[in-house]
Design a protein around this motif. Structure first.
Motif, PDB file in Angstrom:
ATOM      1  N   ALA A   1       0.894  -1.095   0.051  1.00  0.00           N
ATOM      2  CA  ALA A   1      -0.054   0.019  -0.053  1.00  0.00           C
ATOM      3  C   ALA A   1       0.824   1.330  -0.023  1.00  0.00           C
ATOM      4  CB  ALA A   1      -1.038   0.039   1.139  1.00  0.00           C
TER       5      ALA A   1
ATOM      6  N   GLY B   1      -6.660   7.172  -6.696  1.00  0.00           N
ATOM      7  CA  GLY B   1      -6.943   5.948  -6.787  1.00  0.00           C
ATOM      8  C   GLY B   1      -5.698   4.958  -6.280  1.00  0.00           C
TER       9      GLY B   1
ATOM     10  N   ALA C   1      -6.505   4.727  -2.516  1.00  0.00           N
ATOM     11  CA  ALA C   1      -7.561   4.145  -2.111  1.00  0.00           C
ATOM     12  C   ALA C   1      -8.465   5.234  -1.806  1.00  0.00           C
ATOM     13  CB  ALA C   1      -7.655   3.101  -1.334  1.00  0.00           C
ATOM     14  N   CYS C   2      -8.593   6.550  -2.274  1.00  0.00           N
ATOM     15  CA  CYS C   2      -9.228   7.560  -1.894  1.00  0.00           C
ATOM     16  C   CYS C   2     -10.485   7.820  -3.233  1.00  0.00           C
ATOM     17  CB  CYS C   2      -8.603   8.977  -1.324  1.00  0.00           C
ATOM     18  SG  CYS C   2      -7.378   8.662   0.194  1.00  0.00           S
TER      19      CYS C   2
END
Length: 350
Positions: A11, A256, A259-260
């Motif tokens: 991540a 992206g 993860a927003c």
């Protein structure tokens, strides 16, 4: 190592990639801003200064880091471009011919002129990049016989940017360090014959961070160069304008990686905090009612630059304003900076 640790690391690497895409877009956008708002001559001078400064700061230390210092001059220069650009995610090829003649080729798509941007780049601007960097490697190596011969330019409609380093039998004049031979064609690239990074010295975490830093380094160089070239007022305007345009255009893509998505002031504050941390800065997020505050304690991008000017902060301000505008309508973001234009910065989001 537990199963959660690799996932967390992956991540983090994705966020680094998002930072790289944002700064990559900003650097390309800044060149196009110069072309469209200042003209081809100013844009070419800007690109020349950026790449000459990069060359003077990065080339010799890079040879050392990449283990290329013992090679013949032409081979070392070409292998440097191959390996350093490969680390940054740039498509590049290397073809050895002799110890005194080694090719490099940047096939399409060109990294620096991403997407449709290539249609807005004049040949003079591309040549300025070669004058700034490739033509000066012999000077840096103390070899007055080394020059670069360009055989193709993609912005001129040819199938890539290519050329070869040539060590002549005699010392060459300054105007001979970059020459053109459009009638020649580079040999075919064979990956099996290309140099490779020593895996022990370049593990995956180091490569991922270097990928992020590659794009950021261009902006680190470009902002102070622009201030010196145009003066603080005009440079501040163009740095901020470019930042806002790129921030608006790139929010969805960059978010992206984090993860927003789009949202309200709170969503943007969380995204901004994550973005600043991912680019290597220390930042704290707090909330008071409907107002959010991100206190940025460091700005590593402009740290330790001798000719840093407060106007350079306009680049970051513009990016954040553009990102906020694309995240959600009516999200307000203001930046409070020190008089020196360095961290701490306070971002107020409402």
């Amino acid at each position: 190592m537990t199963g959660a640790q690799p996932e967390t690391q992956q991540a983090e690497w994705r966020r680094w990639r998002g930072v790289a895409e944002l700064y990559h877009g900003y650097f390309t956008g800044l060149i196009l801003t110069m072309v469209t708002r200042r003209g081809v001559s100013d844009a070419a001078e800007f690109v020349f200064r950026v790449f000459r400064r990069q060359q003077q700061e990065r080339f010799l230390p890079g040879l050392e880091k990449l283990g290329l210092t013992g090679l013949p001059a032409a081979v070392a220069a070409a292998q440097y471009h191959y390996l350093s650009n490969w680390i940054g995610g740039v498509h590049v090829e290397y073809m050895y011919e002799t110890d005194r003649k080694a090719w490099i080729r940047y096939p399409p798509p060109r990294w620096i002129w991403k997407g449709t941007a290539i249609c807005g780049v004049p040949g003079e601007v591309s040549r300025a990049m070669l004058r700034g960097w490739h033509a000066n490697n012999g000077v840096s190596l103390g070899n007055p016989r080394l020059g670069f011969v360009c055989t193709k330019q993609s912005v001129d409609g040819q199938d890539g940017l290519e050329g070869y380093y040539c060590e002549y039998d005699h010392a060459i004049e300054a105007d001979q360090r970059l020459v053109f031979a459009r009638h020649l064609d580079a040999p075919l690239f064979d990956p099996a014959l290309a140099p490779a990074l020593p895996v022990s010295n370049w593990p995956k975490p180091r490569l991922e961070k270097a990928y992020r830093n590659y794009a950021m380094e261009y902006v680190r160089t470009a902002a102070p160069v622009l201030v010196q070239l145009l003066g603080p007022e005009e440079a501040s305007h163009l740095l901020k304008l470019t930042g806002k345009l790129i921030g608006m255009q790139y929010f969805e893509e960059v978010a992206g990686y984090f993860a927003c998505g789009r949202g309200d002031a709170g969503a943007f504050a969380a995204f901004l905090h994550a973005l600043l941390v991912a680019q290597g800065d220390s930042a704290e997020l707090s909330q008071s009612g409907n107002m959010f505050e991100v206190r940025q304690q460091s700005w590593r991008l402009m740290a330790d630059i001798g000719d840093h000017h407060p106007a350079c902060a306009s680049a970051l301000q513009g990016l954040c304003e553009g990102l906020a505008a694309a995240c959600g309508r009516r999200i307000g973001v203001t930046m409070t900076a020190s008089a020196a234009g360095l961290a701490p910065f306070v971002w107020t989001i409402t």
